[in-house]
Scaffold this motif. Structure first.
Motif, PDB file in Angstrom:
ATOM      1  N   ILE A 117      29.615  39.672  35.323  1.00 29.16           N
ATOM      2  CA  ILE A 117      30.864  40.335  34.948  1.00 29.16           C
ATOM      3  C   ILE A 117      30.795  40.721  33.468  1.00 29.16           C
ATOM      4  O   ILE A 117      30.459  39.900  32.612  1.00 29.16           O
ATOM      5  N   THR A 118      31.131  41.982  33.180  1.00 27.80           N
ATOM      6  CA  THR A 118      31.238  42.473  31.812  1.00 27.80           C
ATOM      7  C   THR A 118      32.681  42.927  31.609  1.00 27.80           C
ATOM      8  O   THR A 118      33.256  43.570  32.480  1.00 27.80           O
ATOM      9  N   VAL A 119      33.264  42.590  30.456  1.00 24.01           N
ATOM     10  CA  VAL A 119      34.665  42.910  30.194  1.00 24.01           C
ATOM     11  C   VAL A 119      34.779  43.747  28.924  1.00 24.01           C
ATOM     12  O   VAL A 119      34.208  43.405  27.885  1.00 24.01           O
ATOM     13  N   LEU A 120      35.513  44.858  29.009  1.00 25.52           N
ATOM     14  CA  LEU A 120      35.821  45.689  27.852  1.00 25.52           C
ATOM     15  C   LEU A 120      37.330  45.859  27.783  1.00 25.52           C
ATOM     16  O   LEU A 120      37.955  46.328  28.732  1.00 25.52           O
ATOM     17  N   THR A 121      37.929  45.459  26.663  1.00 27.08           N
ATOM     18  CA  THR A 121      39.371  45.581  26.508  1.00 27.08           C
ATOM     19  C   THR A 121      39.711  46.363  25.243  1.00 27.08           C
ATOM     20  O   THR A 121      38.890  46.539  24.353  1.00 27.08           O
TER      21      THR A 121
ATOM     22  N   LEU B 281      30.193  47.758  40.241  1.00 25.62           N
ATOM     23  CA  LEU B 281      31.577  48.056  40.578  1.00 25.62           C
ATOM     24  C   LEU B 281      32.401  48.043  39.294  1.00 25.62           C
ATOM     25  O   LEU B 281      32.428  47.036  38.571  1.00 25.62           O
ATOM     26  N   VAL B 282      33.048  49.164  38.986  1.00 26.62           N
ATOM     27  CA  VAL B 282      33.819  49.296  37.751  1.00 26.62           C
ATOM     28  C   VAL B 282      35.308  49.342  38.072  1.00 26.62           C
ATOM     29  O   VAL B 282      35.753  50.188  38.851  1.00 26.62           O
ATOM     30  N   PHE B 283      36.058  48.443  37.465  1.00 29.88           N
ATOM     31  CA  PHE B 283      37.515  48.427  37.615  1.00 29.88           C
ATOM     32  C   PHE B 283      38.145  48.852  36.301  1.00 29.88           C
ATOM     33  O   PHE B 283      38.094  48.122  35.310  1.00 29.88           O
ATOM     34  N   ASP B 284      38.728  50.061  36.265  1.00 28.84           N
ATOM     35  CA  ASP B 284      39.465  50.518  35.096  1.00 28.84           C
ATOM     36  C   ASP B 284      40.934  50.100  35.250  1.00 28.84           C
ATOM     37  O   ASP B 284      41.455  50.061  36.365  1.00 28.84           O
ATOM     38  N   GLU B 285      41.595  49.807  34.160  1.00 30.07           N
ATOM     39  CA  GLU B 285      42.970  49.271  34.165  1.00 30.07           C
ATOM     40  C   GLU B 285      43.028  47.984  34.987  1.00 30.07           C
ATOM     41  O   GLU B 285      43.940  47.768  35.795  1.00 30.07           O
ATOM     42  N   ALA B 286      42.046  47.122  34.757  1.00 34.11           N
ATOM     43  CA  ALA B 286      41.919  45.897  35.550  1.00 34.11           C
ATOM     44  C   ALA B 286      43.036  44.900  35.298  1.00 34.11           C
ATOM     45  O   ALA B 286      43.196  43.938  36.058  1.00 34.11           O
ATOM     46  N   GLN B 287      43.826  45.103  34.240  1.00 38.57           N
ATOM     47  CA  GLN B 287      44.949  44.182  33.992  1.00 38.57           C
ATOM     48  C   GLN B 287      46.007  44.276  35.081  1.00 38.57           C
ATOM     49  O   GLN B 287      46.866  43.399  35.192  1.00 38.57           O
ATOM     50  N   ASN B 288      45.933  45.332  35.893  1.00 32.95           N
ATOM     51  CA  ASN B 288      46.907  45.490  36.978  1.00 32.95           C
ATOM     52  C   ASN B 288      46.539  44.696  38.230  1.00 32.95           C
ATOM     53  O   ASN B 288      47.343  44.602  39.161  1.00 32.95           O
ATOM     54  N   VAL B 289      45.330  44.146  38.269  1.00 32.18           N
ATOM     55  CA  VAL B 289      44.902  43.372  39.425  1.00 32.18           C
ATOM     56  C   VAL B 289      45.505  41.972  39.345  1.00 32.18           C
ATOM     57  O   VAL B 289      45.505  41.344  38.283  1.00 32.18           O
ATOM     58  N   SER B 290      46.013  41.481  40.447  1.00 29.07           N
ATOM     59  CA  SER B 290      46.640  40.159  40.469  1.00 29.07           C
ATOM     60  C   SER B 290      45.589  39.065  40.268  1.00 29.07           C
ATOM     61  O   SER B 290      44.384  39.294  40.388  1.00 29.07           O
TER      62      SER B 290
ATOM     63  N   GLN C 120      43.568  46.690  29.286  1.00 25.81           N
ATOM     64  CA  GLN C 120      44.355  46.511  28.082  1.00 25.81           C
ATOM     65  C   GLN C 120      44.237  45.062  27.599  1.00 25.81           C
ATOM     66  O   GLN C 120      43.710  44.208  28.320  1.00 25.81           O
ATOM     67  N   PRO C 121      44.700  44.771  26.375  1.00 20.66           N
ATOM     68  CA  PRO C 121      44.502  43.429  25.796  1.00 20.66           C
ATOM     69  C   PRO C 121      44.939  42.273  26.699  1.00 20.66           C
ATOM     70  O   PRO C 121      44.324  41.200  26.663  1.00 20.66           O
ATOM     71  N   GLU C 122      45.964  42.494  27.507  1.00 21.70           N
ATOM     72  CA  GLU C 122      46.444  41.393  28.344  1.00 21.70           C
ATOM     73  C   GLU C 122      45.406  40.948  29.372  1.00 21.70           C
ATOM     74  O   GLU C 122      45.508  39.843  29.920  1.00 21.70           O
ATOM     75  N   LEU C 123      44.394  41.788  29.637  1.00 21.02           N
ATOM     76  CA  LEU C 123      43.340  41.394  30.568  1.00 21.02           C
ATOM     77  C   LEU C 123      42.611  40.158  30.044  1.00 21.02           C
ATOM     78  O   LEU C 123      42.249  39.266  30.815  1.00 21.02           O
ATOM     79  N   ARG C 124      42.419  40.104  28.719  1.00 22.59           N
ATOM     80  CA  ARG C 124      41.773  38.919  28.134  1.00 22.59           C
ATOM     81  C   ARG C 124      42.606  37.666  28.375  1.00 22.59           C
ATOM     82  O   ARG C 124      42.066  36.599  28.692  1.00 22.59           O
ATOM     83  N   ASP C 125      43.927  37.807  28.227  1.00 20.41           N
ATOM     84  CA  ASP C 125      44.803  36.653  28.436  1.00 20.41           C
ATOM     85  C   ASP C 125      44.771  36.206  29.891  1.00 20.41           C
ATOM     86  O   ASP C 125      44.815  35.001  30.182  1.00 20.41           O
TER      87      ASP C 125
ATOM     88  N   SER D 142      40.253  52.835  39.758  1.00 20.98           N
ATOM     89  CA  SER D 142      41.243  52.907  38.688  1.00 20.98           C
ATOM     90  C   SER D 142      42.615  52.486  39.218  1.00 20.98           C
ATOM     91  O   SER D 142      43.017  52.902  40.303  1.00 20.98           O
ATOM     92  N   ASN D 143      43.289  51.663  38.447  1.00 27.78           N
ATOM     93  CA  ASN D 143      44.664  51.253  38.759  1.00 27.78           C
ATOM     94  C   ASN D 143      44.813  50.593  40.124  1.00 27.78           C
ATOM     95  O   ASN D 143      45.798  50.819  40.829  1.00 27.78           O
ATOM     96  N   ALA D 144      43.822  49.807  40.498  1.00 24.34           N
ATOM     97  CA  ALA D 144      43.916  49.097  41.779  1.00 24.34           C
ATOM     98  C   ALA D 144      44.937  47.978  41.688  1.00 24.34           C
ATOM     99  O   ALA D 144      45.032  47.283  40.685  1.00 24.34           O
ATOM    100  N   GLN D 145      45.718  47.826  42.732  1.00 23.02           N
ATOM    101  CA  GLN D 145      46.682  46.740  42.810  1.00 23.02           C
ATOM    102  C   GLN D 145      46.619  46.153  44.211  1.00 23.02           C
ATOM    103  O   GLN D 145      46.251  46.835  45.166  1.00 23.02           O
TER     104      GLN D 145
END
Length: 285
Positions: free
Chosen positions: A50-54, A132-141, A169-174, A82-85
């Protein structure tokens, strides 16, 4: 003739330098973006699970991602989402769709998981890697992220069959640092956070985009770029928006360079549609 064509001719430009759409051709390689891109490349080449970019909204994450995907080895199969929920089972369907793996509506989770596993094994047998690339991954539960983490357990011999790149976005790190996500965090082998640009980087960024659009790079005065940095906090997308209006206002005043007064007029008129409170906070820094 469109309004933007008038200021293009006025400044001798061949195209708009400050559109809001991500464009790898206009990518400015600031120190932050160089490091971020290097981490993405490292994640791929080292086969990091897993690689993370925020980064904040408009920091240039998607532009970096598009640059990476445009240069990726043709032997790599990429699925972009993108924007998967969604929760358990739904994320798996997003994955199958992204990889063009057919599945039947109403199929059980086990059946869909088996389809994905068979696909990954087939790609591996053909010498192909799957990313597999997830953009806007902070939206994933949390449940969805855990489902993604489990995908990295699929392996053949000592090789993992799928790599994940999570961009958000930054909240993905949290979210990833949440104690409930310990197993996911332990699989993150490479990560980077894009910070805002400082004043010097903002100045260089504006000059770079003007040159890319056919200009000289000296159309904005130092005083103007300083105010632009204060008003935007150095967020690239906001810089683009304010610069675009700066060019428009300067054209209407028949000015051959964008001066501080034009940028101030944009701010005073409320044309720059960023919350006034945010502007005041940025300018007070």
């Amino acid at each position: 003739m469109a309004v933007n064509e008038f200021y293009l001719n006025h400044f001798g430009l061949t195209q708009r330098p400050f559109t809001l759409l991500p464009d790898p051709d206009f990518l400015y390689w600031s120190e932050q973006h160089r490091k971020g891109y290097a981490v993405l490349e490292y994640g791929i080449m080292s086969r990091a699970p897993i690689t993370v970019l925020t980064g904040e909204i408009g920091a240039g994450k998607t532009t970096l991602l598009q640059k990476l995907l445009a240069q990726i080895d043709p032997t790599v199969t990429v699925g972009l989402i993108s924007n998967a929920q969604g929760n358990r089972g739904e994320i798996l369907q997003w994955v199958l769709n992204a990889l063009d793996v057919p599945f039947e509506q109403g199929a059980t989770y086990v059946q869909n998981f088996q389809r994905l596993q068979d696909f990954l094994v087939s790609e591996y047998a053909q010498g192909r890697r799957v990313i597999l690339v997830f953009d806007e991954a902070q939206n994933v539960s949390l449940e969805g992220l855990e489902e993604l983490r489990m995908l990295t357990n699929i392996n053949a011999n000592k090789d993992e069959l799928i790599q994940l790149i999570l961009v958000g976005q930054p909240e993905l790190r949290d979210i990833i640092r949440d104690p409930r996500m310990n197993q996911l965090a332990q699989r993150v082998a490479a990560s980077f956070h894009l910070n805002r640009m400082d004043r010097e980087a903002t100045h260089a960024y504006i000059a770079h985009r003007m040159k890319q659009a056919g200009g000289t790079g000296h159309e904005f005065t130092t005083e103007a770029t300083t105010l632009i940095h204060k008003a935007t906090g150095g967020v690239p997308r906001l810089v683009n928006q304010l610069c675009d209006f700066g060019l428009l206002y300067s054209w209407t005043d028949d000015e051959r360079e964008v001066q501080r007064k034009s940028i101030q007029s944009v701010l005073d008129d409320g044309t720059f549609f960023w919350a006034q409170g945010d502007q005041e906070e940025a300018q007070s820094r």
